[in-house]
Design an enzyme around this catalytic site. Sequence first.
Site, PDB file in Angstrom:
ATOM      1  N   HIS A  12       0.832  -1.212   0.000  1.00  0.00           N
ATOM      2  CA  HIS A  12       0.000   0.000   0.000  1.00  0.00           C
ATOM      3  C   HIS A  12       0.865   1.260   0.000  1.00  0.00           C
ATOM      4  O   HIS A  12       1.290   1.737   1.063  1.00  0.00           O
ATOM      5  CB  HIS A  12      -0.921  -0.030   1.237  1.00  0.00           C
ATOM      6  CG  HIS A  12      -1.914   1.090   1.302  1.00  0.00           C
ATOM      7  ND1 HIS A  12      -3.279   0.885   1.344  1.00  0.00           N
ATOM      8  CD2 HIS A  12      -1.760   2.434   1.341  1.00  0.00           C
ATOM      9  CE1 HIS A  12      -3.906   2.039   1.410  1.00  0.00           C
ATOM     10  NE2 HIS A  12      -2.995   3.002   1.417  1.00  0.00           N
ATOM     11  N   HIS A  14       1.183   5.159  -2.329  1.00  0.00           N
ATOM     12  CA  HIS A  14       0.674   6.057  -3.376  1.00  0.00           C
ATOM     13  C   HIS A  14       1.899   6.633  -4.065  1.00  0.00           C
ATOM     14  O   HIS A  14       2.743   7.245  -3.385  1.00  0.00           O
ATOM     15  CB  HIS A  14      -0.155   7.179  -2.751  1.00  0.00           C
ATOM     16  CG  HIS A  14      -1.336   6.675  -1.963  1.00  0.00           C
ATOM     17  ND1 HIS A  14      -2.617   6.682  -2.454  1.00  0.00           N
ATOM     18  CD2 HIS A  14      -1.413   6.108  -0.720  1.00  0.00           C
ATOM     19  CE1 HIS A  14      -3.444   6.170  -1.554  1.00  0.00           C
ATOM     20  NE2 HIS A  14      -2.731   5.808  -0.494  1.00  0.00           N
ATOM     21  N   HIS A 192      -9.654   1.924  -0.063  1.00  0.00           N
ATOM     22  CA  HIS A 192      -9.461   2.566   1.236  1.00  0.00           C
ATOM     23  C   HIS A 192     -10.794   2.593   1.987  1.00  0.00           C
ATOM     24  O   HIS A 192     -11.803   3.066   1.450  1.00  0.00           O
ATOM     25  CB  HIS A 192      -9.009   4.016   1.068  1.00  0.00           C
ATOM     26  CG  HIS A 192      -7.567   4.192   0.710  1.00  0.00           C
ATOM     27  ND1 HIS A 192      -7.037   3.745  -0.466  1.00  0.00           N
ATOM     28  CD2 HIS A 192      -6.549   4.777   1.393  1.00  0.00           C
ATOM     29  CE1 HIS A 192      -5.746   4.043  -0.495  1.00  0.00           C
ATOM     30  NE2 HIS A 192      -5.412   4.675   0.611  1.00  0.00           N
ATOM     31  N   GLU A 195     -10.267   4.023   7.568  1.00  0.00           N
ATOM     32  CA  GLU A 195      -9.178   4.877   8.074  1.00  0.00           C
ATOM     33  C   GLU A 195      -9.840   6.058   8.784  1.00  0.00           C
ATOM     34  O   GLU A 195      -9.555   6.350   9.935  1.00  0.00           O
ATOM     35  CB  GLU A 195      -8.293   5.365   6.910  1.00  0.00           C
ATOM     36  CG  GLU A 195      -7.149   6.294   7.344  1.00  0.00           C
ATOM     37  CD  GLU A 195      -6.421   6.931   6.145  1.00  0.00           C
ATOM     38  OE1 GLU A 195      -6.988   6.899   5.014  1.00  0.00           O
ATOM     39  OE2 GLU A 195      -5.316   7.476   6.343  1.00  0.00           O
ATOM     40  N   ASP A 273       2.216   3.862   3.092  1.00  0.00           N
ATOM     41  CA  ASP A 273       1.221   4.809   2.554  1.00  0.00           C
ATOM     42  C   ASP A 273       1.897   5.912   1.726  1.00  0.00           C
ATOM     43  O   ASP A 273       1.954   5.817   0.504  1.00  0.00           O
ATOM     44  CB  ASP A 273       0.393   5.407   3.699  1.00  0.00           C
ATOM     45  CG  ASP A 273      -1.076   5.618   3.354  1.00  0.00           C
ATOM     46  OD1 ASP A 273      -1.481   5.256   2.234  1.00  0.00           O
ATOM     47  OD2 ASP A 273      -1.822   6.138   4.206  1.00  0.00           O
ATOM     48  N   ASP A 274       2.361   6.954   2.395  1.00  0.00           N
ATOM     49  CA  ASP A 274       3.022   8.102   1.744  1.00  0.00           C
ATOM     50  C   ASP A 274       4.234   8.467   2.611  1.00  0.00           C
ATOM     51  O   ASP A 274       4.182   9.443   3.366  1.00  0.00           O
ATOM     52  CB  ASP A 274       2.065   9.306   1.689  1.00  0.00           C
ATOM     53  CG  ASP A 274       0.741   8.977   1.022  1.00  0.00           C
ATOM     54  OD1 ASP A 274       0.668   9.022  -0.212  1.00  0.00           O
ATOM     55  OD2 ASP A 274      -0.225   8.646   1.751  1.00  0.00           O
TER      56      ASP A 274
HETATM   57  N1  HPA Z   1      -5.146   8.143   1.758  1.00  0.00           N
HETATM   58  C1  HPA Z   1      -6.106   8.371   0.852  1.00  0.00           C
HETATM   59  N2  HPA Z   1      -5.863   8.896  -0.313  1.00  0.00           N
HETATM   60  C2  HPA Z   1      -4.623   9.218  -0.611  1.00  0.00           C
HETATM   61  C3  HPA Z   1      -3.599   9.022   0.272  1.00  0.00           C
HETATM   62  C4  HPA Z   1      -3.880   8.443   1.522  1.00  0.00           C
HETATM   63  O1  HPA Z   1      -2.984   8.224   2.350  1.00  0.00           O
HETATM   64  N3  HPA Z   1      -2.458   9.434  -0.311  1.00  0.00           N
HETATM   65  C5  HPA Z   1      -2.802   9.867  -1.525  1.00  0.00           C
HETATM   66  N4  HPA Z   1      -4.109   9.747  -1.717  1.00  0.00           N
HETATM   67 ZN    ZN Z   2      -3.434   5.051   1.298  1.00  0.00          ZN
END
Ligand code: HPA
Ligand code: ZN
Length: 328
Positions: A12, A14, A192, A195, A273-274
């Site tokens: 996971h 992005h 998603h 969260e 994630d990021d």
């Molecule tokens: N969550 C949801 N959408 C997203 C994210 C994230 O962490 N990063 C980029 N788009």
């Molecule tokens: Zn994400």
Amino acid sequence: MTYKSMPKVELHTHLEGCAPPSFIRGLAKEKSIDISGVFNKDGTYAYRDFDNFLQVYEAACTTLQGPQDFYRLVKAVLQESAAHGVVYQETFLSPDFCGGGDLAAWRDYLAALETAAAEAEVEFGITLKGIVTCIRHFGPDAAKPAAICAAETFGDFITGFGMAGGEMVGRPNDYAYAFDMAREAGMPLTCHAGEWGGADMVADTITDLKVQRIGHGVNAIHDPKLVAQIADSGIVLEVCPGSNVFLKATGDWADHPIQKLRDAGIKVTVSTDDPPFFGTTMTDEFDMLAATFDWDSDDFKALNQTALDAAFCDPTTRAKIAKRLETQ
Ligand code: HPA
Ligand code: ZN
């Protein structure tokens, strides 16, 4: 003790959210794009909360203006991931950021992304696969062209379809048409949920979008029946603890539900994630799980295996990565 050198499987991420800040600053300078407001004085990404994070994310994306920029992005991202032991990574790619949902443009971007991934495999020893995502806050109508781009390019590199973006926009069923299209093309699915939304959002996502994996899913913990249902179904959670803690989607590491979800028999995996947005790396994720929950190398081996089993890749790639994990 650090798990930096241990081989890792990450499901996971992005793509644009993995961009090192220096990479985005470099592009902005080359093109004389004003991205003031994207960075703090110390050079890190600047945002207040999740909604503002999405805005800053999109502002950073304005520097990525063509296939060649995405080629460079993939190389920069995979070099960084490989430095943390990642041997297999799946990343969310959005036609909305790569040609605006136009199929012909998307194919051009994809060619550049695939070339970069193939080169990075040789140079850094990491395999990348792409999951096409629609962006939830762009609405259900924008999700359809994204699903068409996904279905038309499903193959060796594009291995699945999913949805990212603002989780509280609409209900899962509003996006069912796009997910149906991708499923009918034979694509595995992830979305998603849980969260920011509650357990009900996770439940509706499973029912209405028929996904094999859930991005995050941590709020399922508030509904014991749902937890049991997820465990029974074998649906896999792409848990991103460092992201959750940083964005305050959950409590602190000690209160993070990953341990309870795992103890309940749910297949959990761990991702960043990021990473530069949330000040994390896969090394940090592993090290924090070890420090917080006493996970040891056997736990991490099992974690990697769960992730590899849930990967959307072809059998040949899965077997190749399994061999790389044998060295762990
Ligand atoms: N969550 C949801 N959408 C997203 C994210 C994230 O962490 N990063 C980029 N788009
Ligand atoms: Zn994400």
